[in-house]
Write a protein that holds these residues in place. Sequence first.
Motif, mmCIF file in Angstrom:
data_model
loop_
_atom_site.group_PDB
_atom_site.id
_atom_site.type_symbol
_atom_site.label_atom_id
_atom_site.label_comp_id
_atom_site.label_asym_id
_atom_site.label_seq_id
_atom_site.Cartn_x
_atom_site.Cartn_y
_atom_site.Cartn_z
ATOM 1 N N SER A 1 -18.516 6.245 12.015
ATOM 2 C CA SER A 1 -17.650 6.054 13.033
ATOM 3 C C SER A 1 -16.227 6.617 12.846
ATOM 4 N N ALA A 2 -15.408 6.755 12.064
ATOM 5 C CA ALA A 2 -14.167 7.028 11.977
ATOM 6 C C ALA A 2 -14.398 8.765 12.553
ATOM 7 N N SER A 3 -15.174 9.462 12.057
ATOM 8 C CA SER A 3 -15.341 11.109 12.357
ATOM 9 C C SER A 3 -15.838 11.133 13.884
ATOM 10 N N ILE A 4 -16.612 10.705 13.708
ATOM 11 C CA ILE A 4 -16.485 10.798 15.701
ATOM 12 C C ILE A 4 -15.952 10.354 16.227
ATOM 13 N N ALA A 5 -14.787 9.083 16.277
ATOM 14 C CA ALA A 5 -13.427 8.902 16.675
ATOM 15 C C ALA A 5 -12.434 10.055 16.963
ATOM 16 N N ILE A 6 -12.515 10.508 15.749
ATOM 17 C CA ILE A 6 -11.568 11.157 15.414
ATOM 18 C C ILE A 6 -11.285 12.480 16.130
ATOM 19 N N SER B 1 -21.893 3.831 8.100
ATOM 20 C CA SER B 1 -21.597 3.760 9.192
ATOM 21 C C SER B 1 -20.104 3.537 9.832
ATOM 22 N N LEU C 1 -13.221 12.449 19.274
ATOM 23 C CA LEU C 1 -12.881 12.020 20.188
ATOM 24 C C LEU C 1 -11.864 12.719 20.645
ATOM 25 N N VAL C 2 -10.782 12.501 19.288
ATOM 26 C CA VAL C 2 -9.579 12.216 19.598
ATOM 27 C C VAL C 2 -8.738 13.364 19.975
#
Length: 243
Positions: free
Chosen positions: A147-152, A143, A154-155
């Motif tokens: 989540s961190a991968s998706i956040a990256i 998780s 999006l950035v």
Amino acid sequence: MQSNNPILSRVSVQANFSQPMTVEGAVQKSILLTIVAAVVGVAFYIYCNLTGAFNIAMAGFFVGAVGSFILAMITTFKPNTAPALAIPYALFEGVFLGGVSLFFEMKYSGIASQALLATFATAVTMFVLYRTGVVRATEKFKSVVISASIAILLVFVVQWIMVLAFKSTIPGLFESTWLGIGFAAFVAIVASLNLILDFDLIESGAANGAPKNFEWVCSIALLATLVWMYVSFLRLIGLLSDD
């Protein structure tokens, strides 16, 4: 079975116990795709460098990035296409790697070999940590990494929009500042941790009796992670060289 790799997060695979996948099969296919991508990347890099065809290198960079992304998305939603699209995917990734490597080499001589060494060393380390159980692909771990991968992602999407639409960038985040270097290091770490998800995906697929063609899906996922790691190390080393 649902994948834990970002590009495969929505894939559902029906088990086929008459011809299930194996860990060995997935590993062999992963090695094959990696070799294909590496050979194409080196050949494309050498050609563009020796001929001075830097425009072709940049075109290859964009075509490879878009082509590999499209094929990855197709295999995500239609995993049965993976056997036919795996080699073309590796070819696109190879062209992308050749183009991006030349781009960084033009600015930082020797950076490609450094990034390659860092990728190899990190991949081996992640494999050892996974096999020895030091790092486990628990649900919480999955998780956090996803989540961190998706956040990256999006950035980077926001960054691309700002560059294309407003000719500007996110302040400090993609520059040779402590903030930029810290973010680049964070991206490299998250990219590396995705290998744990890939290793777990292969073992889980084999344990759950996923069909034989899922070996190709796993190999595409693993190659995608390795390419992401390599590019992340290119960025990080480049920023450190500027500092």
